[in-house]
Design a protein around this motif. Sequence first.
Motif, PDB file in Angstrom:
ATOM      1  N   VAL A  49       0.722  -1.449  -0.081  1.00  0.00           N
ATOM      2  CA  VAL A  49       0.030   0.070  -0.039  1.00  0.00           C
ATOM      3  C   VAL A  49       0.965   1.306  -0.192  1.00  0.00           C
ATOM      4  CG1 VAL A  49      -1.579   1.259   1.357  1.00  0.00           C
ATOM      5  CG2 VAL A  49      -1.877  -1.246   1.070  1.00  0.00           C
ATOM      6  N   GLU A  50       2.146   1.157   0.908  1.00  0.00           N
ATOM      7  CA  GLU A  50       2.834   2.225   0.668  1.00  0.00           C
ATOM      8  C   GLU A  50       3.657   2.609  -0.423  1.00  0.00           C
ATOM      9  OE1 GLU A  50       3.285   4.335   3.286  1.00  0.00           O
ATOM     10  OE2 GLU A  50       5.115   5.356   2.572  1.00  0.00           O
ATOM     11  N   GLU A  51       3.892   1.477  -1.011  1.00  0.00           N
ATOM     12  CA  GLU A  51       4.788   1.636  -2.483  1.00  0.00           C
ATOM     13  C   GLU A  51       3.707   2.286  -3.575  1.00  0.00           C
ATOM     14  OE1 GLU A  51       7.092  -1.285  -5.432  1.00  0.00           O
ATOM     15  OE2 GLU A  51       6.684  -1.994  -3.250  1.00  0.00           O
ATOM     16  N   ALA A  52       2.507   1.800  -3.421  1.00  0.00           N
ATOM     17  CA  ALA A  52       1.469   2.254  -4.522  1.00  0.00           C
ATOM     18  C   ALA A  52       1.203   3.743  -4.099  1.00  0.00           C
ATOM     19  CB  ALA A  52       0.142   1.247  -4.408  1.00  0.00           C
ATOM     20  N   TYR A  53       0.900   4.258  -2.973  1.00  0.00           N
ATOM     21  CA  TYR A  53       0.548   5.302  -2.404  1.00  0.00           C
ATOM     22  C   TYR A  53       1.534   6.367  -2.935  1.00  0.00           C
ATOM     23  CZ  TYR A  53      -0.588   9.416   0.483  1.00  0.00           C
ATOM     24  OH  TYR A  53      -1.005  10.673   0.668  1.00  0.00           O
ATOM     25  N   LEU A  54       2.933   5.954  -2.742  1.00  0.00           N
ATOM     26  CA  LEU A  54       4.102   6.865  -3.117  1.00  0.00           C
ATOM     27  C   LEU A  54       4.206   6.999  -4.726  1.00  0.00           C
ATOM     28  CD1 LEU A  54       6.957   5.883  -0.670  1.00  0.00           C
ATOM     29  CD2 LEU A  54       5.434   7.698  -0.779  1.00  0.00           C
ATOM     30  N   ALA A  55       3.589   5.903  -5.392  1.00  0.00           N
ATOM     31  CA  ALA A  55       3.669   6.059  -6.927  1.00  0.00           C
ATOM     32  C   ALA A  55       2.732   6.789  -7.310  1.00  0.00           C
ATOM     33  CB  ALA A  55       3.521   4.623  -7.546  1.00  0.00           C
ATOM     34  N   LEU A  56       1.236   6.916  -6.508  1.00  0.00           N
ATOM     35  CA  LEU A  56       0.158   7.574  -6.777  1.00  0.00           C
ATOM     36  C   LEU A  56       0.201   9.129  -6.518  1.00  0.00           C
ATOM     37  CD1 LEU A  56      -3.012   7.689  -7.702  1.00  0.00           C
ATOM     38  CD2 LEU A  56      -3.463   6.766  -5.485  1.00  0.00           C
ATOM     39  N   LEU A  57       0.762   9.501  -5.387  1.00  0.00           N
ATOM     40  CA  LEU A  57       0.602  10.635  -4.760  1.00  0.00           C
ATOM     41  C   LEU A  57       1.338  11.942  -5.641  1.00  0.00           C
ATOM     42  CD1 LEU A  57      -0.249  12.456  -2.331  1.00  0.00           C
ATOM     43  CD2 LEU A  57       2.034  12.178  -1.290  1.00  0.00           C
ATOM     44  N   PRO A  58       2.446  11.791  -6.350  1.00  0.00           N
ATOM     45  CA  PRO A  58       2.955  12.835  -7.061  1.00  0.00           C
ATOM     46  C   PRO A  58       2.319  13.048  -8.345  1.00  0.00           C
ATOM     47  CG  PRO A  58       4.504  10.934  -7.019  1.00  0.00           C
ATOM     48  CD  PRO A  58       3.466  10.416  -6.169  1.00  0.00           C
ATOM     49  N   ARG A  59       1.368  11.961  -9.009  1.00  0.00           N
ATOM     50  CA  ARG A  59       0.619  12.004  -9.940  1.00  0.00           C
ATOM     51  C   ARG A  59      -0.639  12.691  -9.801  1.00  0.00           C
ATOM     52  NH1 ARG A  59       3.885   7.534 -10.539  1.00  0.00           N
ATOM     53  NH2 ARG A  59       4.303   6.910 -12.615  1.00  0.00           N
ATOM     54  N   LEU A  60      -1.363  12.439  -8.535  1.00  0.00           N
ATOM     55  CA  LEU A  60      -2.397  12.946  -8.202  1.00  0.00           C
ATOM     56  C   LEU A  60      -2.284  14.691  -7.809  1.00  0.00           C
ATOM     57  CD1 LEU A  60      -4.102  10.867  -5.256  1.00  0.00           C
ATOM     58  CD2 LEU A  60      -4.778  11.219  -7.444  1.00  0.00           C
ATOM     59  N   ARG A  61      -1.023  14.972  -7.311  1.00  0.00           N
ATOM     60  CA  ARG A  61      -0.826  16.221  -7.017  1.00  0.00           C
ATOM     61  C   ARG A  61      -0.626  17.242  -8.487  1.00  0.00           C
ATOM     62  NH1 ARG A  61       3.478  15.434  -2.075  1.00  0.00           N
ATOM     63  NH2 ARG A  61       1.952  15.876  -0.532  1.00  0.00           N
ATOM     64  N   VAL A  62      -0.017  16.436  -9.293  1.00  0.00           N
ATOM     65  CA  VAL A  62       0.104  17.285 -10.597  1.00  0.00           C
ATOM     66  C   VAL A  62      -0.999  17.059 -11.337  1.00  0.00           C
ATOM     67  CG1 VAL A  62       1.098  16.840 -13.064  1.00  0.00           C
ATOM     68  CG2 VAL A  62       2.645  16.637 -11.111  1.00  0.00           C
ATOM     69  N   HIS A  63      -1.878  16.225 -11.272  1.00  0.00           N
ATOM     70  CA  HIS A  63      -3.215  16.272 -12.075  1.00  0.00           C
ATOM     71  C   HIS A  63      -4.171  17.200 -11.468  1.00  0.00           C
ATOM     72  CE1 HIS A  63      -6.259  14.561 -14.224  1.00  0.00           C
ATOM     73  NE2 HIS A  63      -7.257  14.426 -13.096  1.00  0.00           N
ATOM     74  N   PHE A  64      -4.121  17.357 -10.015  1.00  0.00           N
ATOM     75  CA  PHE A  64      -5.202  18.086  -9.645  1.00  0.00           C
ATOM     76  C   PHE A  64      -4.662  19.550  -9.575  1.00  0.00           C
ATOM     77  CE2 PHE A  64      -6.957  13.988  -7.974  1.00  0.00           C
ATOM     78  CZ  PHE A  64      -8.279  14.289  -8.912  1.00  0.00           C
ATOM     79  N   GLN A  65      -3.402  19.858  -9.414  1.00  0.00           N
ATOM     80  CA  GLN A  65      -2.954  21.309  -9.409  1.00  0.00           C
ATOM     81  C   GLN A  65      -3.096  21.813 -10.933  1.00  0.00           C
ATOM     82  OE1 GLN A  65       1.033  21.436  -8.156  1.00  0.00           O
ATOM     83  NE2 GLN A  65       0.617  21.155  -6.080  1.00  0.00           N
ATOM     84  N   MET A  66      -2.835  21.083 -11.671  1.00  0.00           N
ATOM     85  CA  MET A  66      -2.941  21.444 -13.209  1.00  0.00           C
ATOM     86  C   MET A  66      -4.395  21.726 -13.434  1.00  0.00           C
ATOM     87  SD  MET A  66      -0.337  19.024 -15.367  1.00  0.00           S
ATOM     88  CE  MET A  66      -1.062  19.264 -16.859  1.00  0.00           C
ATOM     89  N   ASP A  67      -5.181  21.068 -13.004  1.00  0.00           N
ATOM     90  CA  ASP A  67      -6.671  21.378 -13.147  1.00  0.00           C
ATOM     91  C   ASP A  67      -7.123  22.543 -12.448  1.00  0.00           C
ATOM     92  OD1 ASP A  67      -9.601  20.208 -11.812  1.00  0.00           O
ATOM     93  OD2 ASP A  67      -9.499  20.886 -13.963  1.00  0.00           O
ATOM     94  N   LYS A  68      -6.544  22.808 -11.396  1.00  0.00           N
ATOM     95  CA  LYS A  68      -6.839  23.953 -10.587  1.00  0.00           C
ATOM     96  C   LYS A  68      -6.261  25.211 -11.267  1.00  0.00           C
ATOM     97  CE  LYS A  68      -7.135  22.669  -6.027  1.00  0.00           C
ATOM     98  NZ  LYS A  68      -6.026  22.202  -4.967  1.00  0.00           N
ATOM     99  N   ALA A  69      -5.103  25.095 -11.939  1.00  0.00           N
ATOM    100  CA  ALA A  69      -4.503  26.310 -12.528  1.00  0.00           C
ATOM    101  C   ALA A  69      -5.215  26.615 -13.902  1.00  0.00           C
ATOM    102  CB  ALA A  69      -3.115  25.889 -12.982  1.00  0.00           C
ATOM    103  N   SER A  70      -5.524  25.448 -14.474  1.00  0.00           N
ATOM    104  CA  SER A  70      -6.278  26.047 -15.612  1.00  0.00           C
ATOM    105  C   SER A  70      -7.610  26.577 -15.508  1.00  0.00           C
ATOM    106  CB  SER A  70      -6.380  24.702 -16.693  1.00  0.00           C
ATOM    107  OG  SER A  70      -7.479  23.546 -16.128  1.00  0.00           O
ATOM    108  N   ARG A  71      -8.525  26.051 -14.398  1.00  0.00           N
ATOM    109  CA  ARG A  71      -9.532  26.743 -14.116  1.00  0.00           C
ATOM    110  C   ARG A  71      -9.345  28.208 -13.660  1.00  0.00           C
ATOM    111  NH1 ARG A  71     -12.963  22.667 -10.274  1.00  0.00           N
ATOM    112  NH2 ARG A  71     -10.749  22.440  -9.315  1.00  0.00           N
ATOM    113  N   ALA A  72      -8.336  28.375 -13.206  1.00  0.00           N
ATOM    114  CA  ALA A  72      -8.166  30.025 -12.576  1.00  0.00           C
ATOM    115  C   ALA A  72      -7.871  30.830 -13.787  1.00  0.00           C
ATOM    116  CB  ALA A  72      -6.544  29.812 -11.625  1.00  0.00           C
ATOM    117  N   LYS A  73      -7.288  30.032 -14.863  1.00  0.00           N
ATOM    118  CA  LYS A  73      -6.961  30.924 -15.929  1.00  0.00           C
ATOM    119  C   LYS A  73      -8.210  30.918 -16.852  1.00  0.00           C
ATOM    120  CE  LYS A  73      -3.139  28.587 -17.019  1.00  0.00           C
ATOM    121  NZ  LYS A  73      -2.236  27.944 -17.714  1.00  0.00           N
ATOM    122  N   GLY A  74      -9.357  30.326 -16.465  1.00  0.00           N
ATOM    123  CA  GLY A  74     -10.463  30.375 -17.092  1.00  0.00           C
ATOM    124  C   GLY A  74     -10.547  29.373 -18.265  1.00  0.00           C
ATOM    125  N   GLY A  75      -9.583  28.493 -18.258  1.00  0.00           N
ATOM    126  CA  GLY A  75      -9.382  27.459 -19.456  1.00  0.00           C
ATOM    127  C   GLY A  75     -10.304  26.130 -19.208  1.00  0.00           C
TER     128      GLY A  75
END
Length: 231
Positions: free
Chosen positions: A205-231
């Motif tokens: 679970v730890e190994e899977a979580y460590l693989a998932l976490l950076p991808r989640l951060r990138v995915h959801f930050q990029m989404d927030k950033a594009s919404r902030a720009k109105g994209g």
Amino acid sequence: MSEEKMVGFFVSVEGGEATGKTTLQQGLYRRLEEEGWGDYLPSEEQISRLHEPGGTRLAERLRELLLTKEFEIDEVEAVLMFNAARSSLMRSLIIPLLREGKIVILDRFVDSTLAYQCGKGTLSFDDVERVNQFGARRLYPDLTLLIDLPVEVALARRQMNPWDRYESRDLAYHRKVRENFHRIAQNNPQRIVMLDGQRPVGQMVEEAYLALLPRLRVHFQMDKASRAKGG
Ligand SMILES: Nc1ncnc2c1ncn2[C@@H]1O[C@H](COP(=O)(O)OP(=O)(O)O)[C@@H](O)[C@H]1O
Ligand SMILES: [Mg+2]
């Protein structure tokens, strides 16, 4: 569907029989909840439906037909039935969850169909992949966690229960399935992360979580950033 950008994050968990897929799915959801991702998680009822084949009334009925040995089903028929179940689950649960921005962790998906239905040597990867794309409504996971485990170790974990159509195939078949999963991983290095299924559950679970976490951060930050720009 291929054109639509999904705001949620799609993970599949793959591997052979009794490699620990369900254990990992459940463990990861618990871990995400503890780490404060609660707003991004499906409800308990929805999580209980995130497995293939199944998760809708139609798909659960197809699951029974596929896994019991009541009918003779060849590999072409199996590919189509697994994909009929898949398209039902995609339409009525997974696509709506991804549109809502949820994290979907699905227990088995397209790679299982490829590894298993190409395990007898009668079907080509290309043919099965095309049907899979269609059944998946062209929506592939952002990340696939593939649990790798020697066949003997995995099947020993399952010794107690009655065996279904696929479990009861011989060791040579299951070794071919494992080999197919390796080939799929080699063909999809950006999507698939392979995990050593012989490690204790907590470490998995730890190994899977460590693989998932950076991808989640990138995915959801990029989404927030594009919404902030109105994209
Ligand atoms: N990492 C692990 N180490 C040892 N046993 C495990 C591990 N993961 C799961 N198990 C056990 O193996 C069995 C099969 O696990 P399960 O998650 O149901 O596999 P799958 O969903 O791949 O069939 C269960 O009894 C489970 O408790
Ligand atoms: Mg399972």
